[in-house]
Design a protein around this motif. Sequence first.
Motif, PDB file in Angstrom:
ATOM      1  N   SER A  69      46.504  32.664  51.372  1.00  0.00           N
ATOM      2  CA  SER A  69      46.130  33.100  52.721  1.00  0.00           C
ATOM      3  C   SER A  69      47.148  34.094  53.293  1.00  0.00           C
ATOM      4  O   SER A  69      47.202  34.296  54.495  1.00  0.00           O
ATOM      5  CB  SER A  69      45.994  31.895  53.647  1.00  0.00           C
ATOM      6  N   ALA A  70      47.935  34.701  52.431  1.00  0.00           N
ATOM      7  CA  ALA A  70      49.003  35.602  52.879  1.00  0.00           C
ATOM      8  C   ALA A  70      48.501  36.721  53.779  1.00  0.00           C
ATOM      9  O   ALA A  70      49.150  37.087  54.747  1.00  0.00           O
ATOM     10  CB  ALA A  70      49.743  36.185  51.678  1.00  0.00           C
ATOM     11  N   CYS A  71      47.353  37.282  53.477  1.00  0.00           N
ATOM     12  CA  CYS A  71      46.838  38.428  54.235  1.00  0.00           C
ATOM     13  C   CYS A  71      45.798  38.042  55.273  1.00  0.00           C
ATOM     14  O   CYS A  71      45.326  38.904  56.011  1.00  0.00           O
ATOM     15  CB  CYS A  71      46.203  39.440  53.282  1.00  0.00           C
ATOM     16  N   GLY A  72      45.400  36.816  55.299  1.00  0.00           N
ATOM     17  CA  GLY A  72      44.305  36.417  56.187  1.00  0.00           C
ATOM     18  C   GLY A  72      42.977  36.654  55.493  1.00  0.00           C
ATOM     19  O   GLY A  72      42.283  35.729  55.138  1.00  0.00           O
ATOM     20  N   VAL A  73      42.642  37.920  55.273  1.00  0.00           N
ATOM     21  CA  VAL A  73      41.429  38.273  54.535  1.00  0.00           C
ATOM     22  C   VAL A  73      41.866  38.989  53.265  1.00  0.00           C
ATOM     23  O   VAL A  73      42.543  40.010  53.318  1.00  0.00           O
ATOM     24  CB  VAL A  73      40.503  39.180  55.373  1.00  0.00           C
ATOM     25  N   CYS A  74      41.483  38.443  52.144  1.00  0.00           N
ATOM     26  CA  CYS A  74      41.889  38.997  50.857  1.00  0.00           C
ATOM     27  C   CYS A  74      41.018  40.210  50.501  1.00  0.00           C
ATOM     28  O   CYS A  74      39.827  40.230  50.777  1.00  0.00           O
ATOM     29  CB  CYS A  74      41.731  37.915  49.785  1.00  0.00           C
ATOM     30  N   THR A  75      41.645  41.201  49.916  1.00  0.00           N
ATOM     31  CA  THR A  75      40.906  42.328  49.362  1.00  0.00           C
ATOM     32  C   THR A  75      40.957  42.193  47.847  1.00  0.00           C
ATOM     33  O   THR A  75      41.956  42.536  47.225  1.00  0.00           O
ATOM     34  CB  THR A  75      41.518  43.685  49.798  1.00  0.00           C
ATOM     35  N   PRO A  76      39.913  41.634  47.252  1.00  0.00           N
ATOM     36  CA  PRO A  76      39.917  41.361  45.814  1.00  0.00           C
ATOM     37  C   PRO A  76      40.176  42.565  44.914  1.00  0.00           C
ATOM     38  O   PRO A  76      40.642  42.412  43.801  1.00  0.00           O
ATOM     39  CB  PRO A  76      38.525  40.784  45.554  1.00  0.00           C
ATOM     40  N   GLU A  77      39.929  43.772  45.415  1.00  0.00           N
ATOM     41  CA  GLU A  77      40.148  44.955  44.583  1.00  0.00           C
ATOM     42  C   GLU A  77      41.618  45.119  44.212  1.00  0.00           C
ATOM     43  O   GLU A  77      41.961  45.482  43.110  1.00  0.00           O
ATOM     44  CB  GLU A  77      39.676  46.230  45.296  1.00  0.00           C
ATOM     45  N   LYS A  78      42.511  44.876  45.169  1.00  0.00           N
ATOM     46  CA  LYS A  78      43.943  45.016  44.917  1.00  0.00           C
ATOM     47  C   LYS A  78      44.693  44.124  45.891  1.00  0.00           C
ATOM     48  O   LYS A  78      44.470  44.176  47.097  1.00  0.00           O
ATOM     49  CB  LYS A  78      44.371  46.476  45.110  1.00  0.00           C
ATOM     50  N   CYS A  79      45.587  43.329  45.358  1.00  0.00           N
ATOM     51  CA  CYS A  79      46.373  42.423  46.194  1.00  0.00           C
ATOM     52  C   CYS A  79      47.365  43.224  47.028  1.00  0.00           C
ATOM     53  O   CYS A  79      48.098  44.067  46.512  1.00  0.00           O
ATOM     54  CB  CYS A  79      47.109  41.419  45.317  1.00  0.00           C
ATOM     55  N   LYS A  80      47.408  42.949  48.333  1.00  0.00           N
ATOM     56  CA  LYS A  80      48.324  43.647  49.237  1.00  0.00           C
ATOM     57  C   LYS A  80      49.735  43.053  49.204  1.00  0.00           C
ATOM     58  O   LYS A  80      50.692  43.726  49.555  1.00  0.00           O
ATOM     59  CB  LYS A  80      47.805  43.573  50.668  1.00  0.00           C
ATOM     60  N   GLN A  81      49.848  41.791  48.810  1.00  0.00           N
ATOM     61  CA  GLN A  81      51.148  41.113  48.798  1.00  0.00           C
ATOM     62  C   GLN A  81      51.326  40.306  47.506  1.00  0.00           C
ATOM     63  O   GLN A  81      51.440  39.083  47.543  1.00  0.00           O
ATOM     64  CB  GLN A  81      51.266  40.176  50.004  1.00  0.00           C
ATOM     65  N   PRO A  82      51.384  40.980  46.360  1.00  0.00           N
ATOM     66  CA  PRO A  82      51.460  40.246  45.098  1.00  0.00           C
ATOM     67  C   PRO A  82      52.699  39.355  44.970  1.00  0.00           C
ATOM     68  O   PRO A  82      52.672  38.357  44.250  1.00  0.00           O
ATOM     69  CB  PRO A  82      51.454  41.349  44.037  1.00  0.00           C
TER      70      PRO A  82
END
Length: 164
Positions: A108-121
């Motif tokens: 839940s790091a980003c709130g809403v995940c963007t499956p195309e590319k992780c914003k906070q790997p």
Amino acid sequence: MKEALMKKFRNMLAEVREIPTEKIEIKEWVRMKCMYGCSFYGKSRSCPPYTPEIETCRKIISEYNRALILKFRTNERKILEKLMLDIERFLFLSGYYKAFAFFVSPCSACGVCTPEKCKQPERARPTAEAFGIDLIGTAKKSGMKMDVFNSSKNFLPIGIVLVE
């Protein structure tokens, strides 16, 4: 190692068990429950289909000799995520450089995940279930007493960290 963890995280950890990785129960049905029954399937990079296939998961886990099963005093998702990352970091800094934690719920790091590319790997980890790990079965096998929660807001207060 267990004692150091209990001391450092004493307010949050209820129990720690060390087991050989051969005792980790990896089951196809666990992954199937991710696919059919979990609202996070396909919406989080920590969940299938973005995680490795079960056979690859088995190979990854086999590269470790031990795992720690952790039982927490809380079952709040954000707190559990932070704890798992803190524990992984603590183990790494204690000389267990291969330490790898699994989340007990979808990231839940980003709130809403963007499956195309992780914003906070650096903050994302797969769920144990995405790797096919039967957390309840593995915890029970290690001697922990486990109960299943009955609320969508709460998650099982157990986690697993691979260590070497």
